[in-house]
Write an enzyme that holds these catalytic residues in place. Structure first.
Site, PDB file in Angstrom:
ATOM      1  N   SER A 189      -4.735 -16.745  17.194  1.00  0.00           N
ATOM      2  CA  SER A 189      -4.440 -17.795  18.417  1.00  0.00           C
ATOM      3  C   SER A 189      -3.516 -19.060  18.046  1.00  0.00           C
ATOM      4  O   SER A 189      -4.111 -20.235  17.691  1.00  0.00           O
ATOM      5  CB  SER A 189      -5.977 -18.296  18.746  1.00  0.00           C
ATOM      6  OG  SER A 189      -6.675 -18.600  17.957  1.00  0.00           O
ATOM      7  N   SER A 193      -2.747 -15.084   9.771  1.00  0.00           N
ATOM      8  CA  SER A 193      -2.987 -13.885   9.294  1.00  0.00           C
ATOM      9  C   SER A 193      -3.237 -13.760   7.975  1.00  0.00           C
ATOM     10  O   SER A 193      -2.589 -14.484   7.045  1.00  0.00           O
ATOM     11  CB  SER A 193      -1.899 -12.870   9.538  1.00  0.00           C
ATOM     12  OG  SER A 193      -2.131 -11.734   9.089  1.00  0.00           O
ATOM     13  N   GLY A 194      -4.459 -13.467   7.340  1.00  0.00           N
ATOM     14  CA  GLY A 194      -4.702 -13.261   5.941  1.00  0.00           C
ATOM     15  C   GLY A 194      -5.833 -14.456   5.606  1.00  0.00           C
ATOM     16  O   GLY A 194      -6.295 -14.475   4.322  1.00  0.00           O
ATOM     17  N   ALA A 195      -5.991 -15.010   6.623  1.00  0.00           N
ATOM     18  CA  ALA A 195      -6.888 -16.393   6.180  1.00  0.00           C
ATOM     19  C   ALA A 195      -8.405 -15.948   5.935  1.00  0.00           C
ATOM     20  O   ALA A 195      -8.995 -16.744   5.123  1.00  0.00           O
ATOM     21  CB  ALA A 195      -6.912 -17.630   7.389  1.00  0.00           C
ATOM     22  N   GLY A 196      -8.750 -14.948   6.489  1.00  0.00           N
ATOM     23  CA  GLY A 196     -10.259 -14.608   6.219  1.00  0.00           C
ATOM     24  C   GLY A 196     -11.274 -14.545   7.361  1.00  0.00           C
ATOM     25  O   GLY A 196     -12.291 -14.493   7.258  1.00  0.00           O
ATOM     26  N   LYS A 197     -10.494 -14.817   8.721  1.00  0.00           N
ATOM     27  CA  LYS A 197     -11.151 -14.990   9.848  1.00  0.00           C
ATOM     28  C   LYS A 197     -12.284 -13.914  10.268  1.00  0.00           C
ATOM     29  O   LYS A 197     -13.242 -14.099  10.543  1.00  0.00           O
ATOM     30  CB  LYS A 197     -10.106 -15.086  11.039  1.00  0.00           C
ATOM     31  CG  LYS A 197      -9.391 -16.387  10.861  1.00  0.00           C
ATOM     32  CD  LYS A 197      -8.303 -16.352  12.208  1.00  0.00           C
ATOM     33  CE  LYS A 197      -7.691 -15.330  12.353  1.00  0.00           C
ATOM     34  NZ  LYS A 197      -6.416 -15.152  11.136  1.00  0.00           N
ATOM     35  N   SER A 198     -11.745 -12.721  10.302  1.00  0.00           N
ATOM     36  CA  SER A 198     -12.372 -11.429  10.515  1.00  0.00           C
ATOM     37  C   SER A 198     -13.734 -11.257   9.609  1.00  0.00           C
ATOM     38  O   SER A 198     -14.682 -11.188   9.802  1.00  0.00           O
ATOM     39  CB  SER A 198     -11.698 -10.235  10.483  1.00  0.00           C
ATOM     40  OG  SER A 198     -10.617 -10.410  11.567  1.00  0.00           O
ATOM     41  N   GLY A 229      -6.745 -19.268  12.768  1.00  0.00           N
ATOM     42  CA  GLY A 229      -5.855 -19.504  11.402  1.00  0.00           C
ATOM     43  C   GLY A 229      -4.878 -18.401  11.223  1.00  0.00           C
ATOM     44  O   GLY A 229      -4.932 -17.395  12.001  1.00  0.00           O
TER      45      GLY A 229
END
EC number: 2.7.1.25
Length: 217
Positions: free
Chosen positions: A126, A54-59, A52
């Site tokens: 990615s 940057s800033g989507a909340g993946k981490s 997703g």
């Protein structure tokens, strides 16, 4: 030798000083194999690939998923995009070619971790479908779960937790995904998370529930 196709003039030449792969290499058969590790761990291995903007909340979501799986006795590891660029991929920039190599390396590492019998969470922007497809091809059909952390650009940009979008808009970060470098969203992810409707905790619960449905945990 490289020839100009129109004039047949030589425009470049080179010589291979050392081959990349020796003919002397052979695949070594080992006694403790993947099936033995799976039996010891008591669960199926899997790559859980969160993609997703940057800033989507993946981490954040990946961390919550690993916390839940670890508490449930599953053997896990989390590969985070920022963390990996401090070590293994510290020599790479953010050109399209470097982004491709970034994902290629992580895909290989994730496949090794699947051989180790782990549930490996991969949290990377990615941006290109082809590289995510390559990562999928490195493991068995039932060992890859693509999770699309679906956050519209305008929402991710409003969040901007690291101030990266603002810098990209000022021209300070060239090749920034979503601004001047494309993001290709998954077409058929195993799990889609609408982060405009789900909290990070709810999104993590949805991932764990999806993994249970897939028979991973």
């Amino acid at each position: 030798m490289v020839l100009d196709r129109l004039t047949n003039a030589t425009v470049g030449a080179g010589m291979i000083d050392c081959a990349l792969r020796s003919a002397n290499l052979r695949w070594q058969t080992l006694t403790v194999d993947k099936q033995a590790r799976i039996a010891r761990n008591g669960h199926r291995p899997c790559v859980v690939w969160l993609t997703g903007l940057s800033g989507a909340g993946k981490s954040t979501i990946a961390d919550l998923v690993e916390k839940a799986l670890h508490a449930d006795g599953r053997h896990t590891f989390l590969l985070d995009g920022d963390n990996v660029r401090h070590g293994l991929n510290s020599d790479l920039g953010f050109s399209d070619a470097d982004r491709v190599e970034n994902i290629r390396r992580i895909a290989e590492v994730a496949a090794l971790m699947v051989d180790a019998g782990l549930i490996v969470l991969v949290s990377f922007i990615s941006p290109f479908r082809a590289e995510r497809a390559l990562a999928r091809e490195l493991v068995a059909e039932n060992e890859f779960c693509e999770v699309f952390v679906d956050t519209p650009l305008e929402v991710a940009e409003q969040r901007d937790p690291k101030g990266l979008y603002a810098r990209a808009r000022r021209g300070e970060l060239p090749n920034f995904t979503g601004i001047d470098s494309p993001y290709e969203p998954p077409e058929n992810p195993e799990i889609r998370l609408d982060t405009t409707a789900l909290s990070p905790e709810q999104a993590a619960e949805a991932v764990v529930a999806g993994l249970r449905t897939l028979g991973v945990c």
